[in-house]
Design an enzyme around this catalytic site. Structure first.
Site, PDB file in Angstrom:
ATOM      1  N   GLU A 112       0.902  -1.305  -0.019  1.00 42.10           N
ATOM      2  CA  GLU A 112      -0.071   0.028   0.148  1.00 42.10           C
ATOM      3  C   GLU A 112       0.605   1.143   0.018  1.00 42.10           C
ATOM      4  OE1 GLU A 112      -4.233  -1.264   1.827  1.00 42.10           O
ATOM      5  OE2 GLU A 112      -2.432  -0.812   3.514  1.00 42.10           O
TER       6      GLU A 112
ATOM      7  N   GLU B  19      -7.021  -7.270  -0.890  1.00 42.16           N
ATOM      8  CA  GLU B  19      -7.496  -7.120   0.488  1.00 42.16           C
ATOM      9  C   GLU B  19      -8.870  -6.990   0.314  1.00 42.16           C
ATOM     10  OE1 GLU B  19      -5.595  -4.720   3.276  1.00 42.16           O
ATOM     11  OE2 GLU B  19      -3.509  -5.523   2.809  1.00 42.16           O
TER      12      GLU B  19
END
Length: 668
Positions: free
Chosen positions: A152, A228
């Protein structure tokens, strides 16, 4: 040997399209003897792959000093034995609601950038770590299909030189399977975190079609994957337990699959942040620069497989959906693991003061012009005692601790004067000189997400009497692993966060601590006792009346307890207990209850009861899930006081079949 590749529209296994139905399960949050059961639960839910992060700070506690890196290799072998492929996300930063996002406390250089000093540490770590991954890639007969570059990164930075250096390092060290990145489905995140020529994936909790449309604007080709899928969420100390409606989560999963995408359930099984490794967030909206929000020990995550490894309603909903994408009938759900036979008393027999523990097991002390940080004292998990003198004679003035991270129990001339936090840094009562001030400072978890990742812990801005700095500060640290590392099983058990060793006590080093009778005034310190177990198995430890600290059973650090809630009990994995005598140690950091000299180990409740929920917000929309950093409107210290005033004094160990005596608390 097989070949796994990234095609124009699909993942390809030996040239044939394949959809990845993956679930996150962190090997470091599950006792090693329970891996096979948890992996079997993933298979029974309909998954064909497991994903795990790798926490750098757990495996390299000091520069060049590696600790059981082979645990990752053993986990990947367990995944292969369970019939699952594997996705590995080695960071070096992982977030994961893990202390410092997995980055070691001792790191130097500018973190998560092309800075050469920082990258030298990364290169040393990757060269050791990748020895566990490279031989287990699918093209070498192993289960590993893909490896992630950073994590991320678009939510943090935009250093493309850094990302390319990481990708090149992975390739140079032998990673041949596809690389990938994962970021939020927003333009700034995808442009900051993606790498040309590397598969880009997206992280979100709902609105899959919108998310994938955004991803397609940046990557017109390549398989779609939600790396995710946030089917639950995590909890903060002093806030409510967060849940997501099973039906809503099932609808969101169905939408992802209807888009033709692959998916990774985050989390399929959350587990537990043992040994004080839970991280923290910062509130304050999109910039994540507000109040500290420390994470609880339980990482149940409202996942389809709960903290104790049991199927929830969400599990059955997901299984029904995933069955339609399976190659054949799904395997049966594994039988439940053993549970504690019956509640059993824990007898506390002796106690040692915090000063006695620090004197025996603490690191080197010294006197400093200004207070040193945890990092300067080489303390990752634990506490630091600071001592300073207010000169005199002088009239009473306010005493303030600047830059306090995170919580200090303060004594003036030996008497407890208050509890301070970052948001409440000044004692309520004025302090006159001459006076001796002691501050026992505790880290509640390093920030794992946002621009304040990597910030120092301890007293970072000095101690002031009115406007005057106080100098000549004496400081000494106590690492939690100092208790476990002295264990007679070599200190490699999961009491320090690793392995399967159970130990025979907190450690042989504790034998040097001068223990005495139990105090009558609820003093903080190290309490020691035993529990006789008949029918070892999964259990919960309740600690009503205790304030804040850590518990070890047979040298295994169960993690932090704290009376502010929402978590009211600590999960005790069955393999930690043994038939007959078991050693119990409670490190209370603030105030213990008036003891009747017994605790009790109890069975854990049924699933619905195990959650022991307070009124909980439900997370349904992607924007809420993406931010996920809630403000704590009530101070932790005020909630702590009210919580302690309303509970009895006897901690309890119970099994998963018995209802909790403490309603209004989260599972664990």
């Amino acid at each position: 040997m097989s070949e796994f590749t990234v095609g124009d529209t699909d993942f390809l296994l030996d040239g044939r399209p394949v959809r990845l139905l993956s679930g996150a399960l962190h090997y470091f949050r599950v006792h090693e003897e329970q891996w096979a059961h948890r992996l079997g639960m993933l298979r029974a839910m309909g998954l064909n792959c497991v994903e795990t992060y790798v926490p750098w700070n757990l495996h390299e506690p000091r520069p060049g000093g590696f600790r059981d890196v082979g645990q990752l290799g053993r986990f990947l072998e367990a995944a292969r034995a369970a019939g699952l492929w594997a996705i590995v996300r080695p960071g070096p930063y992982i977030c994961a609601e893990w202390d410092n996002g997995g980055l070691p406390h001792w790191l130097t250089g500018t973190l998560r950038t092309r800075d050469e000093e920082y990258l030298r540490h990364v290169e040393r770590w990757f060269r050791r770590l990748l020895r566990e991954i490279v031989p287990r890639q699918i093209d070498r007969g192993g289960p590993v299909l893909m490896v992630q570059v950073e994590n991320e990164y678009g939510s943090y930075g935009s250093d493309q030189v850094y990302l390319r250096r990481l990708a090149d390092l992975l390739r140079a060290e032998g990673v041949s399977v596809p690389l990938f990145t994962s970021d939020g489905p927003e333009d700034n995140m995808l442009t900051g975190g993606s790498v040309p020529g590397v598969l880009a994936t997206a992280n979100f909790g709902s609105h899959a079609r919108v998310a994938f449309e955004t991803l397609r604007r940046h990557r017109p080709e390549g398989p779609l994957m939600c790396m995710e899928f946030w089917c639950g969420w995590f909890d903060h100390w002093g806030a409510g337990h967060v849940v997501r409606d099973p039906g809503d989560a099932a609808d969101a999963l169905r939408e992802i699959l209807e888009c033709g995408a692959s998916v990774n359930l985050y989390m399929a099984h959350g587990g537990t942040s043992f040994a004080g490794w839970a991280g923290a967030n910062r509130g304050g909206g999109a910039l994540h620069d507000g109040p500290l929000e420390p994470d609880v020990t339980s990482y149940d995550y409202d996942a389809p497989i709960d903290e104790l490894g049991r199927p929830t309603e969400k599990f059955w909903r997901f299984r029904e959906i995933l069955a339609a994408y399976a190659d054949g009938p799904l395997p049966d759900v594994p039988p439940p693991l053993a549970q504690l036979g019956s509640a059993t008393p824990v007898t506390l027999r002796e106690w040692a003061s915090l000063d006695a523990v620090l004197e025996t097991l603490g690191g080197p002390g010294g006197e400093y012009p200004m207070p040193p940080t945890f990092e300067e004292l080489d303390v990752d998990q634990g506490l630091v005692k600071y001592e300073v003198t207010v000169p005199g004679p002088r009239q009473p003035y306010p005493l303030t601790v600047r830059g306090l991270r995170d919580l200090a129990v303060v004594y003036v001339d030996g008497a407890r004067a208050g509890v301070l936090t970052e948001d409440e840094p000044t004692l309520k009562e004025l302090v006159a000189g001459h006076a001796r001030v002691e501050l026992w400072v505790e880290s509640l978890g390093r920030v794992n997400y946002g621009p304040r990742t990597g910030e120092a812990k301890g007293v970072t801005g000095g101690v002031l009497h009115e406007r005057q700095y106080l100098h000549g500060v004496r400081a000494r640290g106590l690492r939690l692993d100092a208790l476990a590392d002295a264990g007679t099983d070599g200190g490699t058990g999961i009491g320090t966060g690793l392995g399967t060793g159970v130990g025979t006590g907190v450690g042989t080093g504790v034998g040097g601590v001068p223990f005495g009778e139990l105090p009558e005034d609820g003093a903080p310190g190290l309490y020691h006792g035993t529990v006789e177990v008949r029918g070892a198995g999964d259990a919960l430890l309740e600690l009503p009346g205790w304030t804040r600290g850590f518990v070890w059973i047979n040298g295994f650090n169960l993690g932090r307890y704290w009376s502010v809630g929402p978590q009211r009990s600590l999960y005790v994995p069955g393999p930690v207990l043994r038939e007959g005598a078991n050693e119990v140690w409670v490190l209370e950091l603030q105030e213990a209850p008036e003891l009747d000299e017994t605790l009790e180990l109890q069975e854990a409740p049924e699933i619905k009861e195990a959650l022991e929920l307070e009124e909980a917000p439900e997370l349904e929309e992607a924007p809420e899930l993406q931010q996920g950093r809630r403000s704590q409107e009530t101070s932790l210290t005020s909630k702590e006081s009210s919580a302690n005033s309303a509970v009895p004094s006897s901690p309890v160990l119970r099994s998963p079949t018995q209802a909790s005596p403490s309603p209004g608390a989260v599972n664990s």
